[in-house]
Each structure stands twice: as C-alpha cells, then as structure tokens.
Design a protein around this motif. Structure first.
Motif, PDB file in Angstrom:
ATOM      1  N   GLU A   4      -4.866  25.470  34.070  1.00  0.00           N
ATOM      2  CA  GLU A   4      -4.463  24.950  32.766  1.00  0.00           C
ATOM      3  C   GLU A   4      -5.147  23.619  32.548  1.00  0.00           C
ATOM      4  O   GLU A   4      -5.245  22.796  33.459  1.00  0.00           O
ATOM      5  CB  GLU A   4      -2.950  24.766  32.731  1.00  0.00           C
ATOM      6  N   THR A   5      -5.626  23.408  31.338  1.00  0.00           N
ATOM      7  CA  THR A   5      -6.261  22.162  30.965  1.00  0.00           C
ATOM      8  C   THR A   5      -5.647  21.675  29.669  1.00  0.00           C
ATOM      9  O   THR A   5      -5.501  22.451  28.726  1.00  0.00           O
ATOM     10  CB  THR A   5      -7.778  22.351  30.761  1.00  0.00           C
ATOM     11  N   VAL A   6      -5.273  20.417  29.642  1.00  0.00           N
ATOM     12  CA  VAL A   6      -4.763  19.804  28.420  1.00  0.00           C
ATOM     13  C   VAL A   6      -5.830  18.838  27.945  1.00  0.00           C
ATOM     14  O   VAL A   6      -6.324  18.012  28.714  1.00  0.00           O
ATOM     15  CB  VAL A   6      -3.437  19.054  28.672  1.00  0.00           C
ATOM     16  N   LEU A   7      -6.208  18.955  26.689  1.00  0.00           N
ATOM     17  CA  LEU A   7      -7.213  18.064  26.130  1.00  0.00           C
ATOM     18  C   LEU A   7      -6.885  17.797  24.684  1.00  0.00           C
ATOM     19  O   LEU A   7      -6.053  18.465  24.089  1.00  0.00           O
ATOM     20  CB  LEU A   7      -8.613  18.672  26.272  1.00  0.00           C
ATOM     21  N   ARG A   8      -7.541  16.810  24.147  1.00  0.00           N
ATOM     22  CA  ARG A   8      -7.345  16.466  22.736  1.00  0.00           C
ATOM     23  C   ARG A   8      -8.560  16.932  21.939  1.00  0.00           C
ATOM     24  O   ARG A   8      -9.682  16.861  22.413  1.00  0.00           O
ATOM     25  CB  ARG A   8      -7.155  14.970  22.562  1.00  0.00           C
ATOM     26  N   GLY A   9      -8.285  17.391  20.752  1.00  0.00           N
ATOM     27  CA  GLY A   9      -9.345  17.822  19.863  1.00  0.00           C
ATOM     28  C   GLY A   9      -9.057  17.335  18.465  1.00  0.00           C
ATOM     29  O   GLY A   9      -8.100  16.590  18.244  1.00  0.00           O
ATOM     30  N   THR A  10      -9.843  17.811  17.509  1.00  0.00           N
ATOM     31  CA  THR A  10      -9.685  17.410  16.121  1.00  0.00           C
ATOM     32  C   THR A  10      -9.819  18.641  15.234  1.00  0.00           C
ATOM     33  O   THR A  10     -10.740  19.430  15.415  1.00  0.00           O
ATOM     34  CB  THR A  10     -10.775  16.383  15.727  1.00  0.00           C
ATOM     35  N   ILE A  11      -8.909  18.773  14.289  1.00  0.00           N
ATOM     36  CA  ILE A  11      -9.033  19.816  13.274  1.00  0.00           C
ATOM     37  C   ILE A  11      -9.889  19.239  12.160  1.00  0.00           C
ATOM     38  O   ILE A  11      -9.570  18.203  11.581  1.00  0.00           O
ATOM     39  CB  ILE A  11      -7.658  20.242  12.713  1.00  0.00           C
ATOM     40  N   THR A  16     -11.674  24.240  11.312  1.00  0.00           N
ATOM     41  CA  THR A  16     -12.127  24.581  12.661  1.00  0.00           C
ATOM     42  C   THR A  16     -11.660  23.517  13.644  1.00  0.00           C
ATOM     43  O   THR A  16     -11.405  22.375  13.273  1.00  0.00           O
ATOM     44  CB  THR A  16     -13.661  24.703  12.727  1.00  0.00           C
ATOM     45  N   LEU A  17     -11.556  23.914  14.900  1.00  0.00           N
ATOM     46  CA  LEU A  17     -11.109  23.019  15.959  1.00  0.00           C
ATOM     47  C   LEU A  17     -12.315  22.497  16.713  1.00  0.00           C
ATOM     48  O   LEU A  17     -13.153  23.267  17.174  1.00  0.00           O
ATOM     49  CB  LEU A  17     -10.170  23.772  16.913  1.00  0.00           C
ATOM     50  N   ASP A  18     -12.397  21.189  16.858  1.00  0.00           N
ATOM     51  CA  ASP A  18     -13.485  20.542  17.589  1.00  0.00           C
ATOM     52  C   ASP A  18     -12.899  20.004  18.883  1.00  0.00           C
ATOM     53  O   ASP A  18     -11.969  19.203  18.861  1.00  0.00           O
ATOM     54  CB  ASP A  18     -14.082  19.415  16.744  1.00  0.00           C
ATOM     55  N   VAL A  19     -13.423  20.473  20.032  1.00  0.00           N
ATOM     56  CA  VAL A  19     -12.967  19.985  21.336  1.00  0.00           C
ATOM     57  C   VAL A  19     -14.120  19.298  22.035  1.00  0.00           C
ATOM     58  O   VAL A  19     -15.271  19.681  21.864  1.00  0.00           O
ATOM     59  CB  VAL A  19     -12.395  21.126  22.220  1.00  0.00           C
ATOM     60  N   PRO A  20     -13.819  18.278  22.851  1.00  0.00           N
ATOM     61  CA  PRO A  20     -14.898  17.540  23.499  1.00  0.00           C
ATOM     62  C   PRO A  20     -15.459  18.287  24.697  1.00  0.00           C
ATOM     63  O   PRO A  20     -14.729  18.657  25.604  1.00  0.00           O
ATOM     64  CB  PRO A  20     -14.213  16.243  23.944  1.00  0.00           C
ATOM     65  N   GLY A  21     -16.734  18.538  24.670  1.00  0.00           N
ATOM     66  CA  GLY A  21     -17.467  19.078  25.815  1.00  0.00           C
ATOM     67  C   GLY A  21     -16.966  20.382  26.390  1.00  0.00           C
ATOM     68  O   GLY A  21     -16.015  20.974  25.903  1.00  0.00           O
ATOM     69  N   PRO A  22     -17.621  20.839  27.457  1.00  0.00           N
ATOM     70  CA  PRO A  22     -17.233  22.084  28.113  1.00  0.00           C
ATOM     71  C   PRO A  22     -15.948  21.888  28.921  1.00  0.00           C
ATOM     72  O   PRO A  22     -15.615  20.776  29.328  1.00  0.00           O
ATOM     73  CB  PRO A  22     -18.413  22.404  29.023  1.00  0.00           C
ATOM     74  N   LEU A  23     -15.237  22.961  29.132  1.00  0.00           N
ATOM     75  CA  LEU A  23     -13.990  22.909  29.883  1.00  0.00           C
ATOM     76  C   LEU A  23     -14.223  23.359  31.314  1.00  0.00           C
ATOM     77  O   LEU A  23     -15.068  24.200  31.581  1.00  0.00           O
ATOM     78  CB  LEU A  23     -12.945  23.815  29.226  1.00  0.00           C
ATOM     79  N   PRO A  27     -14.862  31.460  32.872  1.00  0.00           N
ATOM     80  CA  PRO A  27     -15.027  32.227  31.641  1.00  0.00           C
ATOM     81  C   PRO A  27     -13.956  33.309  31.546  1.00  0.00           C
ATOM     82  O   PRO A  27     -13.505  33.838  32.561  1.00  0.00           O
ATOM     83  CB  PRO A  27     -16.411  32.860  31.767  1.00  0.00           C
ATOM     84  N   GLY A  28     -13.554  33.607  30.332  1.00  0.00           N
ATOM     85  CA  GLY A  28     -12.569  34.660  30.113  1.00  0.00           C
ATOM     86  C   GLY A  28     -11.620  34.281  28.995  1.00  0.00           C
ATOM     87  O   GLY A  28     -11.728  33.224  28.378  1.00  0.00           O
ATOM     88  N   PRO A  29     -10.663  35.165  28.723  1.00  0.00           N
ATOM     89  CA  PRO A  29      -9.728  34.903  27.636  1.00  0.00           C
ATOM     90  C   PRO A  29      -8.822  33.713  27.959  1.00  0.00           C
ATOM     91  O   PRO A  29      -8.500  33.453  29.118  1.00  0.00           O
ATOM     92  CB  PRO A  29      -8.920  36.196  27.519  1.00  0.00           C
ATOM     93  N   VAL A  30      -8.433  32.993  26.926  1.00  0.00           N
ATOM     94  CA  VAL A  30      -7.532  31.851  27.071  1.00  0.00           C
ATOM     95  C   VAL A  30      -6.485  31.900  25.960  1.00  0.00           C
ATOM     96  O   VAL A  30      -6.651  32.589  24.964  1.00  0.00           O
ATOM     97  CB  VAL A  30      -8.282  30.497  26.992  1.00  0.00           C
ATOM     98  N   GLU A  31      -5.438  31.170  26.150  1.00  0.00           N
ATOM     99  CA  GLU A  31      -4.419  31.014  25.124  1.00  0.00           C
ATOM    100  C   GLU A  31      -4.482  29.571  24.655  1.00  0.00           C
ATOM    101  O   GLU A  31      -4.491  28.639  25.475  1.00  0.00           O
ATOM    102  CB  GLU A  31      -3.037  31.324  25.690  1.00  0.00           C
ATOM    103  N   VAL A  32      -4.527  29.368  23.350  1.00  0.00           N
ATOM    104  CA  VAL A  32      -4.659  28.024  22.801  1.00  0.00           C
ATOM    105  C   VAL A  32      -3.412  27.699  21.990  1.00  0.00           C
ATOM    106  O   VAL A  32      -3.026  28.464  21.113  1.00  0.00           O
ATOM    107  CB  VAL A  32      -5.916  27.920  21.898  1.00  0.00           C
ATOM    108  N   THR A  33      -2.790  26.582  22.304  1.00  0.00           N
ATOM    109  CA  THR A  33      -1.663  26.086  21.516  1.00  0.00           C
ATOM    110  C   THR A  33      -2.103  24.781  20.894  1.00  0.00           C
ATOM    111  O   THR A  33      -2.577  23.884  21.591  1.00  0.00           O
ATOM    112  CB  THR A  33      -0.428  25.840  22.414  1.00  0.00           C
ATOM    113  N   VAL A  34      -1.937  24.663  19.585  1.00  0.00           N
ATOM    114  CA  VAL A  34      -2.356  23.455  18.888  1.00  0.00           C
ATOM    115  C   VAL A  34      -1.108  22.725  18.412  1.00  0.00           C
ATOM    116  O   VAL A  34      -0.247  23.313  17.763  1.00  0.00           O
ATOM    117  CB  VAL A  34      -3.286  23.797  17.697  1.00  0.00           C
ATOM    118  N   ARG A  35      -1.016  21.448  18.757  1.00  0.00           N
ATOM    119  CA  ARG A  35       0.123  20.626  18.358  1.00  0.00           C
ATOM    120  C   ARG A  35      -0.434  19.370  17.712  1.00  0.00           C
ATOM    121  O   ARG A  35      -1.268  18.673  18.314  1.00  0.00           O
ATOM    122  CB  ARG A  35       0.966  20.275  19.586  1.00  0.00           C
TER     123      ARG A  35
END
Length: 125
Positions: A4-11, A16-23, A27-35
């Motif tokens: 699990e990785t928690v990071l900050r992004g910008t809508i 669209t969602l902008d996230v900083p750099g590679p995680l 590789p594979g499916p992920v679940e994204v929760t946006v708060r």
C-alpha cells in the motif's frame, strides 16, 4: 502481497488525477481512493508557501540551487539552439535539392507551358 502506498495528488480542471512520479508498487491492478484534503480557509500566500516548504522538507525534498537552475536553463537553450541549427540545415538541403531538380529539368518550354495552360483551361470549362 498487500503493498500500500499513500501519496498526494491533484485533481486538474479537466477532472484527471495528477500524481507525482512513478510508484514503488509492482505492475497490476490497483484500487484508488480519492479523498479531498481541506485547505486552510483564509490562508494567505506567504503562509501557504511556508506550509509547502515545510511539507517538502519533511518529505526529504532538496530544492535545486540557483547554479543548478541556471545550468538547466543553459542546457535547454543549447538543446533548442542545436535543434534550430538542424532545422535550418534541413531547410537549406531541401532548397538545394529542389533547385538542383529544377535545374536538371531545364527551363520550361513553350510546348510544356501551352500543355499546362490548355489542360487547366479544359478543366475549368
């Protein structure tokens, strides 16, 4: 494996969602929760910048020095200058090829001119 990785992004304005750099996840499916992160009401610009700076320092971010910024700008300018020189060389080469091709064909003759004129005249009627 539950990575699990928690990071900050910008809508962005387009949604669209902008996230900083590679995680650092495989590789594979992920679940994204946006708060949404509440912004401080009435926070002035200087306080906002100070908060950004503190967050960057807490994350280990080291800003570039003035010399590093200047070197980056010089490098970008040099690359664009090289690109512009290559474009000019290509334009000159194309012009020379076009002139050589036209010279090899020779000047237009009266018959080639009248053929072009009569065919264009015929297509207009």
């Amino acid at each position: 494996m539950n990575a699990e990785t928690v990071l900050r992004g910008t809508i962005k304005a387009d949604g669209t969602l902008d996230v900083p750099g590679p995680l650092a996840l495989p590789p594979g499916p992920v679940e994204v929760t946006v708060r949404a992160i509440p912004t401080a009401a009435g926070e002035d610009l200087l306080a906002l910048l100070a908060r950004f700076r503190a967050e960057q320092q807490a994350s280990g971010h080291v800003p570039r020095t003035a010399d590093e910024l200047d070197a980056g700008v010089r490098q970008m300018r040099d690359e664009w200058e090289e690109r512009q020189v290559a474009i000019e060389q290509l334009k000159d080469e194309c012009r020379r090829d076009r002139e050589a091709s036209n010279a090899a064909k020779g000047p237009p003759t009266r018959s080639s001119f009248s053929t072009r004129t009569s065919s264009s005249t015929l297509s207009k009627t």
